[in-house]
Design a protein around this motif. Sequence first.
Motif, short mmCIF file in Angstrom:
data_model
loop_
_atom_site.label_atom_id
_atom_site.label_comp_id
_atom_site.label_asym_id
_atom_site.label_seq_id
_atom_site.Cartn_x
_atom_site.Cartn_y
_atom_site.Cartn_z
N ILE A 1 -11.36 -12.67 -6.14
CA ILE A 1 -10.08 -12.09 -6.54
C ILE A 1 -9.04 -13.17 -6.29
O ILE A 1 -9.04 -13.80 -5.23
CB ILE A 1 -9.75 -10.80 -5.75
N VAL B 1 -4.92 -14.14 -6.49
CA VAL B 1 -3.55 -13.64 -6.63
C VAL B 1 -2.61 -14.83 -6.43
O VAL B 1 -2.71 -15.53 -5.41
CB VAL B 1 -3.25 -12.56 -5.56
N GLY C 1 0.51 -10.15 -0.63
CA GLY C 1 1.08 -9.27 0.40
C GLY C 1 1.73 -8.02 -0.15
O GLY C 1 2.51 -7.36 0.53
N ALA D 1 -4.26 -7.17 -4.60
CA ALA D 1 -5.70 -7.46 -4.46
C ALA D 1 -6.46 -6.18 -4.11
O ALA D 1 -7.58 -5.95 -4.61
CB ALA D 1 -5.92 -8.54 -3.41
N ARG D 2 -5.85 -5.35 -3.27
CA ARG D 2 -6.51 -4.06 -2.96
C ARG D 2 -6.66 -3.22 -4.22
O ARG D 2 -7.66 -2.55 -4.43
CB ARG D 2 -5.70 -3.30 -1.91
N ARG E 1 -9.80 -6.87 6.34
CA ARG E 1 -9.06 -5.62 6.55
C ARG E 1 -8.79 -4.92 5.22
O ARG E 1 -8.91 -3.71 5.09
CB ARG E 1 -7.74 -5.99 7.23
N SER E 2 -8.42 -5.72 4.21
CA SER E 2 -8.14 -5.13 2.90
C SER E 2 -9.39 -4.48 2.31
O SER E 2 -9.32 -3.41 1.71
CB SER E 2 -7.62 -6.19 1.93
C1 LIG Z 1 -6.97 -13.14 -0.53
C2 LIG Z 1 -5.99 -12.69 -1.61
C3 LIG Z 1 -6.75 -12.25 -2.86
C4 LIG Z 1 -5.18 -11.50 -1.04
O1 LIG Z 1 -4.22 -11.07 -2.01
P1 LIG Z 1 -3.08 -9.98 -1.63
O2 LIG Z 1 -2.64 -9.32 -2.90
O3 LIG Z 1 -2.06 -10.60 -0.77
O4 LIG Z 1 -3.94 -8.99 -0.74
P2 LIG Z 1 -3.84 -7.45 -0.45
O5 LIG Z 1 -3.74 -6.60 -1.65
O6 LIG Z 1 -5.01 -7.22 0.41
O7 LIG Z 1 -2.51 -7.32 0.42
C5 LIG Z 1 -2.48 -6.28 1.33
C6 LIG Z 1 -1.34 -6.51 2.29
O8 LIG Z 1 -0.15 -6.28 1.57
C7 LIG Z 1 0.59 -5.23 2.20
N1 LIG Z 1 1.15 -4.34 1.17
C8 LIG Z 1 2.43 -4.37 0.77
N2 LIG Z 1 2.63 -3.45 -0.16
C9 LIG Z 1 1.47 -2.79 -0.37
C10 LIG Z 1 1.05 -1.72 -1.21
N3 LIG Z 1 1.88 -1.13 -2.07
N4 LIG Z 1 -0.24 -1.30 -1.16
C11 LIG Z 1 -1.11 -1.90 -0.32
N5 LIG Z 1 -0.77 -2.92 0.51
C12 LIG Z 1 0.51 -3.37 0.49
C13 LIG Z 1 -0.39 -4.49 3.08
O9 LIG Z 1 0.31 -3.94 4.17
C14 LIG Z 1 -1.42 -5.50 3.41
O10 LIG Z 1 -1.14 -6.19 4.62
P3 LIG Z 1 -1.72 -5.63 6.03
O11 LIG Z 1 -3.22 -5.52 5.94
O12 LIG Z 1 -1.30 -6.67 7.01
O13 LIG Z 1 -1.12 -4.31 6.25
C15 LIG Z 1 -4.97 -13.81 -1.96
O14 LIG Z 1 -4.39 -14.29 -0.78
C16 LIG Z 1 -5.60 -14.99 -2.72
O15 LIG Z 1 -5.67 -14.98 -3.95
N6 LIG Z 1 -6.07 -16.02 -1.97
C17 LIG Z 1 -6.73 -17.21 -2.58
C18 LIG Z 1 -8.08 -16.88 -3.16
C19 LIG Z 1 -8.95 -16.11 -2.17
O16 LIG Z 1 -9.15 -16.53 -1.03
N7 LIG Z 1 -9.48 -14.95 -2.61
C20 LIG Z 1 -10.31 -14.11 -1.74
C21 LIG Z 1 -11.71 -14.52 -1.71
S1 LIG Z 1 -12.56 -13.88 -3.12
#
Ligand SMILES: CC(C)(COP(=O)(O)OP(=O)(O)OC[C@H]1O[C@@H](n2cnc3c(N)ncnc32)[C@H](O)[C@@H]1OP(=O)(O)O)[C@@H](O)C(=O)NCCC(=O)NCCS
Length: 249
Positions: free
Chosen positions: A109, A111, A117, A121-122, A176-177
């Motif tokens: 995934i 982003v 944040g 991604a969730r 955690r996500s």
């Molecule tokens: C890892 C990656 C995909 C995460 O993307 P992201 O969109 O920031 O991730 P999430 O959807 O999990 O974000 C959730 C966080 O946003 C916050 N958030 C804010 N608004 C939100 C909402 N409406 N709903 C859910 N979460 C929300 C949450 O609180 C959560 O943080 P917490 O666990 O500390 O409470 C991104 O950093 C990325 O692309 N990294 C590079 C590539 C990579 O490593 N990919 C993963 C390996 S496949």
Amino acid sequence: MTRYVVKTRADSPELRKAAVAIEQAAWSALGFLNFTRAHFAYYQQLLDDHADCQLCLVDDVTGYPVAVGNCVPLACDFDNLPPEGWDWIVESAANNNGKRRNALGALAISVPNLHRGKGVARRMIEEFRALAERKGLDGVIAPVRPSEKHRHPFIPIDDYIGWEDDKGRLYDPWLRSHSAAGGKLIKPALRSMVVEEPVGFWEMWTGRSFDQSGDYAVDGGLVPVSVDLDSGVGRYVEPNVWFAYSAAA
Ligand SMILES: CC(C)(COP(=O)(O)OP(=O)(O)OC[C@H]1O[C@@H](n2cnc3c(N)ncnc32)[C@H](O)[C@@H]1OP(=O)(O)O)[C@@H](O)C(=O)NCCC(=O)NCCS
């Protein structure tokens, strides 16, 4: 409020191009991962062969994706997930040999920084589950790459997955996500991505030379690279963490 529409690479050449751009922007610093045997041999072709599984979460207003999710259908035994996580998904999906594909294997995934944040991604994880349901599959398996492990390359993965933050939650945000999205943490995939290349390859990626054999941390690496000057090879064996999901109800 932003509304997202789920589309796929198969929908248009423009979307395919945007998806490739987002993947490259998210992963460019980790380009050495493109050189696992499975990645180099099969990955790009696999994404095109299963273009309908390469999801784009598109901002309704701008028309541009805010997240890309890559997954492929494969045959798997949910009770017996192997240590060769990510590479195994790619090899199994590419060499299916007529077996019934019963699961979606999540591969990445991505982003863009700007949209992190916010939970997109969730949302993408939920879309993988929904896709599995639409395809009549049993569920989703994911060899998850813990997003903060690179800060602790010498900590064994078994210890790392037990760490908690000050609120008693899983310490690693990406684990955690996956847990928050309903995934079940199964176990580490100890040899998920293996890159074995000449020392010169690692000198190129790290911008340094190695004059002694040993274990060296590399930027973005979850574990050190083991450099063996006698054989002239550096071996990187990345652990990920298996999560499993039932298809969305
Ligand atoms: C890892 C990656 C995909 C995460 O993307 P992201 O969109 O920031 O991730 P999430 O959807 O999990 O974000 C959730 C966080 O946003 C916050 N958030 C804010 N608004 C939100 C909402 N409406 N709903 C859910 N979460 C929300 C949450 O609180 C959560 O943080 P917490 O666990 O500390 O409470 C991104 O950093 C990325 O692309 N990294 C590079 C590539 C990579 O490593 N990919 C993963 C390996 S496949």
